[in-house]
Design a protein around this motif. Structure first.
Motif, PDB file in Angstrom:
ATOM      1  N   GLN A  77     -24.842  27.652  22.666  1.00  0.00           N
ATOM      2  CA  GLN A  77     -25.805  27.232  21.634  1.00  0.00           C
ATOM      3  C   GLN A  77     -25.666  25.739  21.332  1.00  0.00           C
ATOM      4  O   GLN A  77     -25.754  25.304  20.182  1.00  0.00           O
ATOM      5  CB  GLN A  77     -25.616  28.061  20.353  1.00  0.00           C
ATOM      6  CG  GLN A  77     -25.975  29.534  20.504  1.00  0.00           C
ATOM      7  CD  GLN A  77     -27.445  29.745  20.829  1.00  0.00           C
ATOM      8  OE1 GLN A  77     -28.310  29.245  20.133  1.00  0.00           O
ATOM      9  NE2 GLN A  77     -27.716  30.471  21.903  1.00  0.00           N
ATOM     10  N   ASP A  78     -25.417  24.987  22.382  1.00  0.00           N
ATOM     11  CA  ASP A  78     -25.263  23.533  22.249  1.00  0.00           C
ATOM     12  C   ASP A  78     -26.009  22.877  23.404  1.00  0.00           C
ATOM     13  O   ASP A  78     -25.604  22.997  24.566  1.00  0.00           O
ATOM     14  CB  ASP A  78     -23.783  23.157  22.278  1.00  0.00           C
ATOM     15  CG  ASP A  78     -23.579  21.651  22.157  1.00  0.00           C
ATOM     16  OD1 ASP A  78     -24.539  20.950  21.758  1.00  0.00           O
ATOM     17  OD2 ASP A  78     -22.467  21.180  22.460  1.00  0.00           O
ATOM     18  N   GLN A  79     -27.099  22.208  23.094  1.00  0.00           N
ATOM     19  CA  GLN A  79     -27.953  21.622  24.133  1.00  0.00           C
ATOM     20  C   GLN A  79     -27.647  20.150  24.393  1.00  0.00           C
ATOM     21  O   GLN A  79     -28.440  19.464  25.030  1.00  0.00           O
ATOM     22  CB  GLN A  79     -29.434  21.756  23.732  1.00  0.00           C
ATOM     23  CG  GLN A  79     -29.999  23.162  23.897  1.00  0.00           C
ATOM     24  CD  GLN A  79     -29.525  24.109  22.813  1.00  0.00           C
ATOM     25  OE1 GLN A  79     -29.421  23.710  21.657  1.00  0.00           O
ATOM     26  NE2 GLN A  79     -29.234  25.347  23.169  1.00  0.00           N
ATOM     27  N   SER A  80     -26.524  19.647  23.896  1.00  0.00           N
ATOM     28  CA  SER A  80     -26.218  18.229  24.043  1.00  0.00           C
ATOM     29  C   SER A  80     -25.736  17.913  25.460  1.00  0.00           C
ATOM     30  O   SER A  80     -25.166  18.760  26.151  1.00  0.00           O
ATOM     31  CB  SER A  80     -25.146  17.804  23.041  1.00  0.00           C
ATOM     32  OG  SER A  80     -23.949  18.515  23.285  1.00  0.00           O
ATOM     33  N   ILE A  81     -25.988  16.670  25.874  1.00  0.00           N
ATOM     34  CA  ILE A  81     -25.515  16.174  27.161  1.00  0.00           C
ATOM     35  C   ILE A  81     -25.316  14.666  27.026  1.00  0.00           C
ATOM     36  O   ILE A  81     -26.059  13.991  26.306  1.00  0.00           O
ATOM     37  CB  ILE A  81     -26.520  16.490  28.293  1.00  0.00           C
ATOM     38  CG1 ILE A  81     -25.945  16.080  29.651  1.00  0.00           C
ATOM     39  CG2 ILE A  81     -27.863  15.829  28.048  1.00  0.00           C
ATOM     40  CD1 ILE A  81     -26.799  16.537  30.835  1.00  0.00           C
ATOM     41  N   THR A  82     -24.306  14.126  27.664  1.00  0.00           N
ATOM     42  CA  THR A  82     -24.051  12.692  27.582  1.00  0.00           C
ATOM     43  C   THR A  82     -25.110  11.933  28.381  1.00  0.00           C
ATOM     44  O   THR A  82     -25.743  12.478  29.289  1.00  0.00           O
ATOM     45  CB  THR A  82     -22.663  12.354  28.134  1.00  0.00           C
ATOM     46  OG1 THR A  82     -22.613  12.717  29.525  1.00  0.00           O
ATOM     47  CG2 THR A  82     -21.584  13.117  27.370  1.00  0.00           C
ATOM     48  N   TYR A  83     -25.283  10.668  28.043  1.00  0.00           N
ATOM     49  CA  TYR A  83     -26.279   9.866  28.746  1.00  0.00           C
ATOM     50  C   TYR A  83     -25.918   9.684  30.226  1.00  0.00           C
ATOM     51  O   TYR A  83     -26.780   9.847  31.097  1.00  0.00           O
ATOM     52  CB  TYR A  83     -26.435   8.515  28.050  1.00  0.00           C
ATOM     53  CG  TYR A  83     -27.603   7.705  28.550  1.00  0.00           C
ATOM     54  CD1 TYR A  83     -28.870   8.268  28.700  1.00  0.00           C
ATOM     55  CD2 TYR A  83     -27.453   6.354  28.871  1.00  0.00           C
ATOM     56  CE1 TYR A  83     -29.939   7.530  29.153  1.00  0.00           C
ATOM     57  CE2 TYR A  83     -28.520   5.605  29.324  1.00  0.00           C
ATOM     58  CZ  TYR A  83     -29.766   6.199  29.468  1.00  0.00           C
ATOM     59  OH  TYR A  83     -30.833   5.456  29.916  1.00  0.00           O
ATOM     60  N   PRO A  84     -24.639   9.362  30.570  1.00  0.00           N
ATOM     61  CA  PRO A  84     -24.296   9.302  32.001  1.00  0.00           C
ATOM     62  C   PRO A  84     -24.505  10.645  32.699  1.00  0.00           C
ATOM     63  O   PRO A  84     -24.969  10.687  33.839  1.00  0.00           O
ATOM     64  CB  PRO A  84     -22.814   8.902  31.991  1.00  0.00           C
ATOM     65  CG  PRO A  84     -22.619   8.197  30.695  1.00  0.00           C
ATOM     66  CD  PRO A  84     -23.513   8.896  29.724  1.00  0.00           C
ATOM     67  N   GLY A  85     -24.154  11.757  32.022  1.00  0.00           N
ATOM     68  CA  GLY A  85     -24.379  13.075  32.610  1.00  0.00           C
ATOM     69  C   GLY A  85     -25.851  13.359  32.808  1.00  0.00           C
ATOM     70  O   GLY A  85     -26.256  13.978  33.806  1.00  0.00           O
ATOM     71  N   CYS A  86     -26.669  12.913  31.855  1.00  0.00           N
ATOM     72  CA  CYS A  86     -28.111  13.111  31.951  1.00  0.00           C
ATOM     73  C   CYS A  86     -28.681  12.359  33.147  1.00  0.00           C
ATOM     74  O   CYS A  86     -29.476  12.903  33.919  1.00  0.00           O
ATOM     75  CB  CYS A  86     -28.777  12.656  30.656  1.00  0.00           C
ATOM     76  SG  CYS A  86     -30.548  12.953  30.573  1.00  0.00           S
ATOM     77  N   LEU A  87     -28.282  11.111  33.320  1.00  0.00           N
ATOM     78  CA  LEU A  87     -28.775  10.312  34.445  1.00  0.00           C
ATOM     79  C   LEU A  87     -28.262  10.862  35.777  1.00  0.00           C
ATOM     80  O   LEU A  87     -28.980  10.834  36.786  1.00  0.00           O
ATOM     81  CB  LEU A  87     -28.353   8.856  34.278  1.00  0.00           C
ATOM     82  CG  LEU A  87     -29.000   8.092  33.128  1.00  0.00           C
ATOM     83  CD1 LEU A  87     -28.510   6.649  33.102  1.00  0.00           C
ATOM     84  CD2 LEU A  87     -30.519   8.127  33.220  1.00  0.00           C
ATOM     85  N   THR A  88     -27.033  11.364  35.779  1.00  0.00           N
ATOM     86  CA  THR A  88     -26.488  11.961  37.001  1.00  0.00           C
ATOM     87  C   THR A  88     -27.281  13.194  37.402  1.00  0.00           C
ATOM     88  O   THR A  88     -27.624  13.389  38.584  1.00  0.00           O
ATOM     89  CB  THR A  88     -25.014  12.337  36.804  1.00  0.00           C
ATOM     90  OG1 THR A  88     -24.270  11.171  36.464  1.00  0.00           O
ATOM     91  CG2 THR A  88     -24.437  12.958  38.069  1.00  0.00           C
ATOM     92  N   GLN A  89     -27.582  14.035  36.417  1.00  0.00           N
ATOM     93  CA  GLN A  89     -28.373  15.226  36.697  1.00  0.00           C
ATOM     94  C   GLN A  89     -29.767  14.859  37.192  1.00  0.00           C
ATOM     95  O   GLN A  89     -30.273  15.445  38.159  1.00  0.00           O
ATOM     96  CB  GLN A  89     -28.485  16.096  35.440  1.00  0.00           C
ATOM     97  CG  GLN A  89     -29.185  17.422  35.684  1.00  0.00           C
ATOM     98  CD  GLN A  89     -29.415  18.189  34.391  1.00  0.00           C
ATOM     99  OE1 GLN A  89     -30.075  17.700  33.484  1.00  0.00           O
ATOM    100  NE2 GLN A  89     -28.864  19.395  34.308  1.00  0.00           N
ATOM    101  N   SER A  90     -30.382  13.881  36.544  1.00  0.00           N
ATOM    102  CA  SER A  90     -31.714  13.458  36.947  1.00  0.00           C
ATOM    103  C   SER A  90     -31.712  12.907  38.366  1.00  0.00           C
ATOM    104  O   SER A  90     -32.620  13.202  39.163  1.00  0.00           O
ATOM    105  CB  SER A  90     -32.230  12.395  35.969  1.00  0.00           C
ATOM    106  OG  SER A  90     -33.504  11.952  36.335  1.00  0.00           O
TER     107      SER A  90
END
Length: 257
Positions: free
Chosen positions: A30-43
């Motif tokens: 129940q936690d939808q947070s993600i770090t900015y580096p993790g977000c860019l890596t996933q993208s």
């Protein structure tokens, strides 16, 4: 064909691994947070494997074209070394596309904590949430999409245009049916992949509905990868027999033959 199919399956597994596990963890915690580096890596990973899928679909269309239109030269044209080179070229092109976007995203600034209306970090949505000017980023991502996704799409269309032209020149109806049966699985996968992709592109250009974009991206990122093994397994005669008996209510009858 099976070498290209195994490469496509590997790319599908990598694509699903970049999005679905994180989504399931978010649901459980129940936690939808993600770090900015993790977000860019996933993208970056999603764009890379999307590009690999698109290139491989074009390569498989070319494989069908050679097999149908130039069958006597098939072994000469599609040698093992050439097939490996096509897969490596697909990977190289995709790796040249995705990392091009990430450095441009690093220059963006955000005013507060942002919420992306998707189940994964979609780069176009990140640009919309930035406080700084994103004109260059948006121009770059759509230009790159037109080039890196438009060229493989054109390759698929050109290959099948030549296949259709050759099919209509065949005097035998049975030969035409065999050709269409051979291409049926690949055409189904192409439709599953390109249909939602064009839906995402057109919807982003015409409207600003995050819900429609999210649904279309699920259809593009999750559904084709899930359906591809099922679609291609139906080319196997034993699988067809097992499915037929399962539908008719005798799932174990085929084991007795």
């Amino acid at each position: 064909m099976y070498f290209f199919l195994s490469s496509l399956s590997l790319s599908d597994i990598c694509m699903s691994t970049t999005t679905i596990p994180k989504m399931l963890m978010n649901i459980q915690a129940q936690d939808q947070s993600i770090t900015y580096p993790g977000c860019l890596t996933q993208s970056t990973a999603v764009m890379t494997f999307c590009g690999v899928d698109n290139c491989l679909l074009a390569v498989m269309a070319y494989d069908h074209y050679v097999a149908i239109c130039q069958p006597l030269r098939y072994q000469v044209i599609l040698t093992p070394d050439f097939c490996v080179s096509l897969v490596l070229l697909s990977l190289l092109i995709s790796n040249g596309h995705a990392p091009l976007q990430t450095p441009m995203a690093l220059r963006l600034t955000f005013c507060t904590n942002v919420e992306i209306p998707h189940f994964f970090c979609e780069l176009a949505q990140i640009f919309k949430l930035a406080c700084s000017d994103t004109f260059v980023n948006t121009l770059l991502i759509y230009s790159a999409a037109n080039i890196f996704f438009g060229v493989p799409t054109a390759g698929v269309i050109l290959s099948y245009a030549k296949i259709v032209f050759s099919v209509f020149r065949m005097p035998s109806v049975a030969g035409r049916y065999k050709v269409f049966a051979t291409c049926g699985s690949h055409l189904s996968v192409v439709s599953l992949s390109y249909g939602p992709a064009f839906g995402v592109y057109l919807n982003s250009a015409i409207t600003d509905s995050s819900t429609n974009n999210a649904v279309a991206l699920v259809m593009y990122v999750v559904i084709p990868q899930m359906m591809n093994p099922f679609i291609y397994s139906l080319r196997n005669r034993e699988m067809k027999t097992a499915l037929r008996h399962l539908i008719t209510g005798n799932p174990f009858t085929f084991l007795c033959h």
